[in-house]
Each structure stands twice: as structure tokens, then as C-alpha cells.
Design an enzyme around this catalytic site. Structure first.
Site: not given
Ligand code: ADP
Ligand code: MG
Length: 359
Positions: A38, A75, A308
Site C-alpha cells: 500500500d 474535513e 487495506d
Molecule cells: P491510499 O490507498 O493511498 O491509502 P485512500 O484509498 O485512503 O488512499 O484514498 C484515495 C484518495 O481518495 C485520496 O488520495 C484522496 O484523493 C481521496 N480522499 C479520501 N478521503 C479524503 C478526504 N477526507 N478528503 C479529501 N480527499 C479524500
Molecule cells: Mg494506507
């Protein structure tokens, strides 16, 4: 009966901060051919900071703190690392309480958040706000204004505003406590899902940040794009050495993330990974693991987040980073107590040596 070798192996692991749950895990780990990582919180520290804000308005100086207040209010209901970065930035930059009553809050994992905000107290008078901006370093760039606000650069971008955009801008400059605002923040998919069109300039500004490995999100107020916020995370010190060693030992190494493709590729390049699956929704991370398995490839998944969890459970060996969420540790077969990525290698080696002793 459990061979003593397995007990010894588990003990050696525990002593070195590698918590292995069950004999089967130790017996299976050496069969793994592909290691999937991840990104956020696993290869990176997962504590991003705001580095850039672009405002799609004519006069950023009057607008920035009011917009930031709306964004931070929305947020503050999310626990995502991006949300934490934005809330911390606003608190430390503006030194104010984050106000506003938030209703109908929706958080869509892997995409973003939205809510309706009311009772937002205007934080600064016009005079105060221009004083705040005068303290900042001002440069002129492409006829927009660029200034630094607590480490992040803030600039204005002319979107060739439509009249709707102009109406909205002038009304927002006076954020009123008795008015309510629909605030939406997230990635391209989230805007599309909410039928908000992204102007090409905004898309371009996001992609510039993404090429740097930063994560860019857009903010829409009342359905109109108002700002781009970019956050930057840092790659862990041992990430590159871990990937290098795994590849040298013959493993195939993959990056699997919900983040944007450009951002993912930029981070992958920094750590030496050349197989990337990006923009994968949390619900689809496990599907990617299964795809490998259906080709007869045994997979270890390394992750930290709630998103994950299904993939950790699906993998032949799920490896959680202890510094991540508790739920990830609970659904994994192995927990790296020291949160050191190099222990992934230790875990695989331990399995190989243990199995050699059984036979
Ligand atoms: P990763 O697989 O890198 O852990 P996530 O699946 O948690 O990423 O999130 C993917 C995308 O969703 C982020 O890169 C962002 O663009 C968007 N995102 C998720 N949660 C938020 C939030 N609270 N505010 C803004 N964007 C968000
Ligand atoms: Mg992560």
C-alpha cells in the site's frame, strides 16, 4: 502436532518485533512470489502536510481564510490523513477555532467528503485579512498572486470565470453566519460522482502537483470549483532499501493505492517499484490480490489502513504495520511491531529457514 521448528521460528520472530499469528503463516510465507505494498502510511509516513493551495477566484487575499475555514470544518469530520493535514494546517496558520455546524456529512472512502455547513463565523474583517496577507511574502506570477502562508504557497488562478462563478465568488467573500454552504472535497472521481465538472485549468493544476508525487484534491463550494489543495507525504527512509532487497532476492514488488496514478507513479519511482495499480477503491484492493492468486501466484500484502483490511485478509500472507490502524493489525497474519519495512524481508527469511528445518 506443531513441529518445534515452527515454535522456535515464531519465538525468534517475536523477539525481533515480527508477530506471526499461527503456524500456517510461518509455513506459507516462503512460498510467496509477489509482495504488494500500500502507499499511504505503508511506503510513506502517512502524515502529509499542505504544501500548496490554488484559489480559483479573482481576489485570493480576501478569500483564502474564509475558504480554509469551510474546508477545515468539513474535513474535521474525517479521519483520513489528508483531512488531518488540512485541519492541522488551518489551525496552525490561522490560529482560530474551527467553527460551523456540519449537517448531512458524507464520507466516501477512497474519494472524499461532503457536507452542508452553516453558522460559520466570519473569522477576519477585511482589514485584518489584508494585514494577514501583507505579512506574507508576495510575488507576482502569471498575473496571479502567490504568497506563502505558513509554509504552503497560495496562488490565484484565473479560470476565465463564468458569470455564475463570479456571483459565487463575491458572495463567498462575505461568508455569513446565517447562510449555509455545500462543501465538497475530494479527488476527480468524487467530483464526477457528484456531477461537478472540473475546468481544464484545475485539472492541469492538479496534475502538476501529482507529477511531484503530491496528492491534490479539489474543493467545491455550492457545486462550483473554488480551490485546489495539495498535500505532500514523505517516503520512509527504509522503503527504497526494502524494495531493492526484495527485488534482488527475486520477488516481484507491486504498489497498490487508492491515490491518483501520477502521484502513485512518482512515489513508486522514488522507492524503485515499477508495477503500479492506482486509483483502486478500497473495495477493489482485495480483487487485485485475488487476480494474482488466480494466476497461481502467492501474494503477501503489506498495509496499514482500514482500506487495506480486505486485501490483507485475502492475501496468502497479510502483513500489517503496527503504527497503522488497529483493524489492519487484527485482520493480518503478521504484524510488524517496529513498523520497520525491512522486517518484511526478515519475516520471509524466517519462514524460509523454518521450513528448511522442518524438512
Ligand atoms: P491510499 O490507498 O493511498 O491509502 P485512500 O484509498 O485512503 O488512499 O484514498 C484515495 C484518495 O481518495 C485520496 O488520495 C484522496 O484523493 C481521496 N480522499 C479520501 N478521503 C479524503 C478526504 N477526507 N478528503 C479529501 N480527499 C479524500
Ligand atoms: Mg494506507
Amino acid at each position: 502436532a506443531t513441529p518445534t521448528a515452527v515454535m522456535v521460528g515464531t519465538g525468534v520472530g517475536a523477539k525481533n518485533g515480527i508477530l506471526i499469528k499461527g503456524a500456517e503463516t510461518l509455513e506459507n510465507a516462503h512460498k510467496v512470489k509477489t509482495i504488494i505494498f500500500d502507499k499511504t502510511g505503508t511506503l510513506t509516513h502517512g502524515a502529509p502536510v499542505v504544501t500548496k493551495i490554488s484559489l480559483f477566484v479573482p481576489d485570493a487575499t480576501l478569500f483564502v481564510e474564509k475558504l480554509l475555514c469551510l474546508v477545515a470544518s468539513a474535513e474535521s469530520n474525517s479521519e483520513h490523513p489528508i483531512a488531518n493535514a488540512i485541519v492541522n494546517y488551518v489551525k496552525s496558520t490561522l490560529d482560530v477555532e474551527i467553527t460551523g455546524k456540519c449537517e448531512d456529512f458524507v464520507s466516501s472512502s477512497g474519494m472524499g467528503v461532503k457536507c452542508t455547513l452553516s453558522h460559520v463565523q466570519p473569522m477576519f474583517s477585511k482589514a485584518e485579512s489584508s494585514a494577514l496577507v501583507k505579512e506574507c511574502k508576495t510575488l507576482n506570477l502569471n498575473n496571479g498572486k502567490v504568497f506563502m502562508l505558513n509554509g504552503a504557497s497560495v496562488d490565484t488562478v484565473d479560470l476565465q470565470c463564468s458569470s455564475a462563478q463570479n456571483d459565487f465568488n463575491s458572495s463567498l467573500i462575505d461568508v455569513k453566519a446565517d447562510q449555509s454552504y455545500k462543501v465538497l472535497i475530494g479527488n476527480r472521481a468524487w467530483l464526477k460522482h457528484n456531477n461537478i465538472t472540473i475546468p481544464s485549468v484545475a485539472d492541469y493544476i492538479m496534475s502538476v502537483e501529482e507529477d511531484l508525487g503530491h496528492t491534490a484534491v479539489l474543493c467545491a463550494i455550492n457545486g462550483i470549483i473554488a480551490a485546489m489543495l495539495s498535500v505532500a507525504d514523505t517516503v520512509k527512509d527504509e522503503a527504497h532499501l526494502t524494495v531493492y532487497t526484495l527485488k534482488k532476492k527475486g520477488y516481484s514488488v507491486v504498489l497498490l493505492t487508492g491515490d491518483n496514478k501520477k502521484t502513485a507513479v512518482a512515489v513508486a519511482r522514488q522507492v524503485g517499484i515499477n508495477k503500479v495499480f492506482a486509483e483502486v477503491l478500497p473495495s477493489h484492493k482485495a480483487t487485485h490480490v485475488r487476480n494474482f492468486q488466480q494466476e497461481g501466484i502467492r501474494v503477501a500484502m503489506v498495509g496499514d489502513g482500514i482500506n487495506d483490511t480486505p486485501a490483507l485478509a485475502q492475501a496468502d500472507v497479510g502483513i500489517a504495520i503496527a503504527s497503522g490502524t488497529e483493524i489492519a493489525s487484527a485482520s493480518a497474519d503478521v504484524v510488524l511491531m517496529r513498523s520497520d519495512l525491512l522486517d518484511v524481508i526478515g519475516c520471509l527469511e524466517l519462514s524460509r529457514k523454518t521450513v528448511k528445518r522442518i524438512r
